[in-house]
Design an enzyme around this catalytic site. Structure first.
Site, short mmCIF file in Angstrom:
data_model
loop_
_atom_site.label_atom_id
_atom_site.label_comp_id
_atom_site.label_asym_id
_atom_site.label_seq_id
_atom_site.Cartn_x
_atom_site.Cartn_y
_atom_site.Cartn_z
N HIS A 47 -19.36 5.79 -6.52
CA HIS A 47 -19.58 4.39 -6.19
C HIS A 47 -20.91 4.23 -5.45
O HIS A 47 -20.95 4.36 -4.22
CB HIS A 47 -18.44 3.86 -5.33
CG HIS A 47 -17.08 3.96 -5.98
ND1 HIS A 47 -16.42 5.16 -6.13
CD2 HIS A 47 -16.27 2.99 -6.49
CE1 HIS A 47 -15.26 4.93 -6.72
NE2 HIS A 47 -15.15 3.64 -6.95
N HIS A 104 -14.50 4.42 -0.74
CA HIS A 104 -15.12 4.71 -2.04
C HIS A 104 -16.62 4.94 -1.89
O HIS A 104 -17.22 5.63 -2.70
CB HIS A 104 -14.87 3.55 -3.02
CG HIS A 104 -15.34 2.23 -2.52
ND1 HIS A 104 -14.57 1.42 -1.71
CD2 HIS A 104 -16.51 1.57 -2.69
CE1 HIS A 104 -15.24 0.33 -1.42
NE2 HIS A 104 -16.42 0.39 -1.99
N PRO A 149 -7.60 3.58 0.46
CA PRO A 149 -6.85 2.32 0.33
C PRO A 149 -7.52 1.26 1.19
O PRO A 149 -7.59 1.40 2.41
CB PRO A 149 -5.46 2.69 0.88
CG PRO A 149 -5.37 4.18 0.75
CD PRO A 149 -6.76 4.68 0.97
N ASP A 175 -15.84 -6.70 1.23
CA ASP A 175 -14.99 -7.83 0.84
C ASP A 175 -13.57 -7.38 0.50
O ASP A 175 -12.60 -8.06 0.83
CB ASP A 175 -15.60 -8.54 -0.37
CG ASP A 175 -16.92 -9.23 -0.03
OD1 ASP A 175 -16.89 -10.19 0.75
OD2 ASP A 175 -17.97 -8.79 -0.53
N GLY A 176 -13.45 -6.23 -0.15
CA GLY A 176 -12.12 -5.73 -0.50
C GLY A 176 -11.26 -5.47 0.72
O GLY A 176 -10.07 -5.80 0.75
N ILE A 208 -19.41 -9.38 -3.88
CA ILE A 208 -19.11 -8.72 -5.16
C ILE A 208 -17.88 -7.84 -5.01
O ILE A 208 -17.74 -7.09 -4.03
CB ILE A 208 -20.30 -7.86 -5.64
CG1 ILE A 208 -21.51 -8.74 -5.98
CG2 ILE A 208 -19.91 -7.02 -6.85
CD1 ILE A 208 -21.32 -9.65 -7.17
N HIS A 215 -20.81 -1.24 -8.40
CA HIS A 215 -19.74 -0.80 -7.51
C HIS A 215 -19.26 0.61 -7.81
O HIS A 215 -19.32 1.48 -6.94
CB HIS A 215 -18.55 -1.76 -7.59
CG HIS A 215 -17.32 -1.24 -6.91
ND1 HIS A 215 -17.15 -1.30 -5.55
CD2 HIS A 215 -16.22 -0.61 -7.40
CE1 HIS A 215 -15.98 -0.75 -5.23
NE2 HIS A 215 -15.40 -0.33 -6.34
N ARG A 266 20.60 5.42 16.66
CA ARG A 266 19.46 4.65 17.17
C ARG A 266 19.52 4.56 18.71
O ARG A 266 18.50 4.63 19.39
CB ARG A 266 19.40 3.25 16.56
CG ARG A 266 20.60 2.38 16.89
CD ARG A 266 20.40 0.92 16.51
NE ARG A 266 21.61 0.15 16.73
CZ ARG A 266 21.66 -1.16 16.90
NH1 ARG A 266 20.54 -1.86 16.89
NH2 ARG A 266 22.80 -1.79 17.08
N SER A 281 16.33 -3.71 18.86
CA SER A 281 17.22 -3.20 17.82
C SER A 281 16.98 -1.74 17.50
O SER A 281 17.91 -0.99 17.22
CB SER A 281 17.05 -4.03 16.53
OG SER A 281 17.51 -5.35 16.71
N GLU A 335 4.33 -4.60 9.79
CA GLU A 335 4.74 -3.21 9.57
C GLU A 335 3.64 -2.31 9.01
O GLU A 335 3.45 -1.19 9.48
CB GLU A 335 5.96 -3.16 8.62
CG GLU A 335 7.25 -3.67 9.23
CD GLU A 335 7.43 -5.17 9.05
OE1 GLU A 335 8.49 -5.69 9.45
OE2 GLU A 335 6.50 -5.82 8.50
N HIS A 343 18.88 1.44 11.21
CA HIS A 343 19.70 0.66 10.27
C HIS A 343 19.59 1.30 8.89
O HIS A 343 19.06 0.73 7.95
CB HIS A 343 19.27 -0.81 10.25
CG HIS A 343 19.45 -1.51 11.57
ND1 HIS A 343 18.83 -1.09 12.72
CD2 HIS A 343 20.18 -2.60 11.90
CE1 HIS A 343 19.16 -1.89 13.73
NE2 HIS A 343 20.00 -2.81 13.26
N HIS A 355 18.64 -6.01 3.45
CA HIS A 355 18.43 -5.21 4.65
C HIS A 355 19.13 -3.85 4.59
O HIS A 355 19.15 -3.13 5.60
CB HIS A 355 18.91 -5.99 5.89
CG HIS A 355 17.95 -7.06 6.31
ND1 HIS A 355 17.50 -8.04 5.46
CD2 HIS A 355 17.33 -7.29 7.51
CE1 HIS A 355 16.67 -8.84 6.11
NE2 HIS A 355 16.53 -8.40 7.34
#
Length: 717
Positions: free
Chosen positions: A82, A122, A172, A212-213, A244, A318, A413, A440, A467, A517, A529
């Protein structure tokens, strides 16, 4: 008046009037020629004047262009990569690394260095070119030539622990942004913990660069919303804004005002209109540092594929090599002195070497400061060593205050929550929290305060309902060093967590995931859930240890493993419902699978295998089967990962091949149990989703009863 391409070249002496002859038809230069006229003499005068007055700027610009040329050459050689980001963002990265960032290539793990994360992973050749020029890990030209090849130090995306200088594995999009937030949180907490007046031993910035990504991905929204809330002023985000993405101009899918978004987050926002203007970039960085209450976002307007006439500003820049002719055109446009691949003028190496020598003095000054600090505050120095060396008390394996439990039935838990509140006093670097679920998931450290803009010394983190960014932030905290991080949510929401848990495993970061849980035992909340397939998902991850403990002793074993792990993340998968203390359980859980109740025969008539809440069900079934003359062994399997790590002799002693009548019992998917059950075995597991009803009713309706387990075993005879 001067076009971008000339400004980028800095009017360096390497650009001659003769070269302009070749550019009369180059579209990039047309506007310039119209304004100043095409005249060799005027060009030469302009170049010579610039050469006299701007020598240092020329060296800086030559260094920027060295990054561009090395990146283009490496990508072209292997015909993969790239080039767009390295060509466009080279000036930003160089200005930061050369003139503003505190780092010492000779000691890439210096505790008080500034951190730099390339979120747009990249564009890895940008990073590798910087490493080569600045001398990180002796990354050579030959290493650059092996870009993306088997066994090279220069993989397609930056990999933490593989290439010296890489602070985080990125690829990612958006993940690096969130990990940078985690690093900034770690810096703020450690500064609040250790710094004393006149002794700022923790005082560094976290810089992150993405495009931008990265800004489109939801993880960045989550992370920066939290960063603004926390006022992390040592975080500086570079937004490489070139409009771009792979499919074309970003206006096809992304038209929001990013600057206003960051204003809303609570960031200081700055704009650099010319992404090749080193002075403008430098002023923005210094302005960002002046703000002591807010993180900063610097929008740097660039052109993807800058300098390559046929590719500049095009989506095709790119993710594909420029092509040999375009690489040549790039070099001509930049006034590069040689068409030879991977050529860098010696004056560039000398220039950067001098910069590096100056930067080494920053660490020398810090070492002197830290020595005086250690003498003035010896107790804090001992705490520093304990936290940064990630020391866990050696006697924890036999510490009765840790391995303490009652014989009352209790949810794992809750047992985990008790373990955390013992560990917090034994491990001062324990630092974590939940995605708005601490009451919880039982992950709150009593008496340790809440980490906030008003109190960075607090050890309890409130991630909000975020999360995926929580997991990435946890990675960043762990990567920073000095802290033992954990994060928490409901097990079913681990679907949101998974991409960042995968990065934990890939990087070898020992982040602890507390996931509660854990089955249809959730009950009335219903199938949305109630996790079914999530345990199989995490068991499939390489270098990721999953624990689903059956009682108090196994829960403590799980926590012991998690806090002593050095290179493997751990998931503690915990129950909502109360589970009894089991006779026969204990520290053997650290082997992953063990015999919790044996048969009288050396080779049992059948073997029951289970984890978590279903182990006690199997023990009840064993007693019932004994009444009918069936001599059964029960194996608790809290962690398939650790069981697989045992030697073959041990595994065969637990699961002898001679016994093929095997039944797996788990209130989740059967996926993954086949390796132990075999072709002749059977399953008492979930075949579909759960339902909304009290947990006890669901266990009955879905066959998790003593009678069904007994009948399933009998059906194998």
């Amino acid at each position: 008046m001067v076009p971008d391409i000339l400004r980028a070249s800095g009017g360096c002496a390497l650009i001659t009037a003769e070269r302009f002859d070749k550019r009369k038809n180059c579209p990039v230069w047309v506007e310039f020629y119209k304004k100043v006229g095409y005249n060799k003499k005027r060009m030469s005068i302009f170049m010579n004047e610039t050469r006299r007055t701007n020598t240092m700027s020329n060296l800086d610009t030559m260094s920027v262009n060295a990054i561009r040329v090395l990146s283009a050459d490496a990508i072209q050689k292997v015909n993969s990569g790239h080039p767009g980001l390295p060509l466009g963002a080279a000036a930003t990265a160089y200005e930061l690394w050369a003139h503003h960032m505190k780092h010492n290539p000779a000691d890439p793990k210096w505790a008080d260095r500034d951190r730099f994360i390339l979120s747009g992973g990249h564009g890895s050749m940008l990073l590798y070119s910087l490493f080569h020029l600045f001398g990180y890990g002796n990354l050579s030209i030959d290493d650059l030539k092996e870009f993306r090849q088997w066994g090279s130090k220069t993989p397609g995306h930056p990999e933490y622990g593989h290439t010296v200088g890489v602070e985080a594995t990125t690829g990612p999009l958006g993940a690096g942004m969130a990990m940078a937030v985690g690093m900034a949180m770690a810096e703020a907490h450690l500064a609040a913990t250790f710094n004393e007046e006149g002794y700022p031993v923790v005082d560094h910035y976290t810089y992150v660069l993405g495009g931008d990504g990265c800004m489109m991905e939801g993880i960045s929204y989550e992370a920066f919303s939290l960063a603004g809330t926390l006022g992390l002023h040592k975080l500086i985000v570079f937004y490489d804004s070139n409009d771009i993405s792979i499919e074309g101009n970003t206006n096809i899918a992304f038209r929001e005002d990013v600057r206003k978004r960051f204003d809303a987050f609570g960031f200081q926002t700055l704009v650099v209109e010319d992404g090749n203007n080193l002075e403008e970039i430098g002023k923005a960085i210094e302005e960002a540092k002046k703000d002591q209450t807010r993180p900063s976002m610097i929008m740097v307007k660039t052109k993807i594929g800058f300098g390559c006439p046929a590719k500049e500003g095009q989506a095709s820049a790119h993710g594909e090599p420029l092509g040999e002719d375009n690489v040549k055109a790039l070099k001509e446009n930049l006034g590069w002195p040689s068409m030879e691949p991977f050529f860098v003028p010696e004056e560039v190496y000398d220039h950067v070497k001098k910069i590096v020598q100056e930067k080494a003095k920053d660490e020398e000054s810090w070492n002197d400061l830290f020595a005086r600090y250690s003498e003035a505050y010896p107790e804090k120095r001992r705490l520093w060593d304990q936290m940064f060396e990630e020391e866990v008390p050696e006697d924890l394996i036999d510490d009765e205050t840790f391995w303490k439990f009652s014989d009352q039935a209790e949810a794992t838990r809750s047992l985990s929550g008790k373990a955390i509140n013992v560990l917090k006093d034994k491990i001062p670097g324990l630092f974590g929290g939940a995605a708005d679920l601490a009451p919880s998931t039982k992950t709150y450290m009593n008496g340790e305060g809440d980490f906030s803009k008003e109190n960075y010394a607090g050890r309890n983190l409130h991630f909000g309902v975020r999360e995926i960014s929580m997991a990435a932030i946890g990675n960043g905290i762990a990567l920073h060093g000095g802290l033992k991080a954990y994060v928490s949510t409901f097990f079913v929401f681990s679907d949101y967590v998974k991409p960042m848990a995968r990065l934990s495993a890939l990087m070898g970061v020992p982040l602890t995931y507390v996931l509660t849980h854990d089955s249809i035992g959730v009950g009335e909340d219903g199938p949305t859930h109630e996790p079914i397939e999530q345990l199989a998902m995490f068991r499939a991850l390489p270098n990721f240890t999953v624990f689903r403990p059956a009682d108090a002793k196994e829960t403590l074993a799980a926590w012991y493993y998690a806090v002593t792990s050095k290179t493997t993340p751990t998931a503690l998968v915990l129950s909502r419902q109360n589970l009894p203390l089991l006779e026969g359980s204990g520290k053997d859980a650290l082997k992953g699978g063990y015999i919790i109740a044996d048969s009288q025969k050396e080779i049992p008539d059948a073997i029951l295998l289970a984890s978590g809440s279903e182990v006690s069900l199997c023990l009840d079934a064993k007693e019932e089967l004994a009444k009918e003359g069936k001599d059964v062994r029960v194996v608790s399997m809290p962690s398939m990962d650790l069981f697989e790590a045992q030697d073959e002799a041990y595994k065969k002693s637990v699961l002898p091949r001679e016994c093929t009548r095997r039944v797996a019992v788990e209130a989740l998917s059967d996926f993954g149990w086949g390796r132990y059950v075999g072709l002749d075995g059977a399953y008492v597991t979930m075949k579909g989703f759960g339902a909304s009803a009290p947990g006890a009713r669901l266990f009955e309706e879905f066959g998790f009863t003593k009678e069904n387990v007994v009948n399933t075993v009998k059906g194998l005879f």
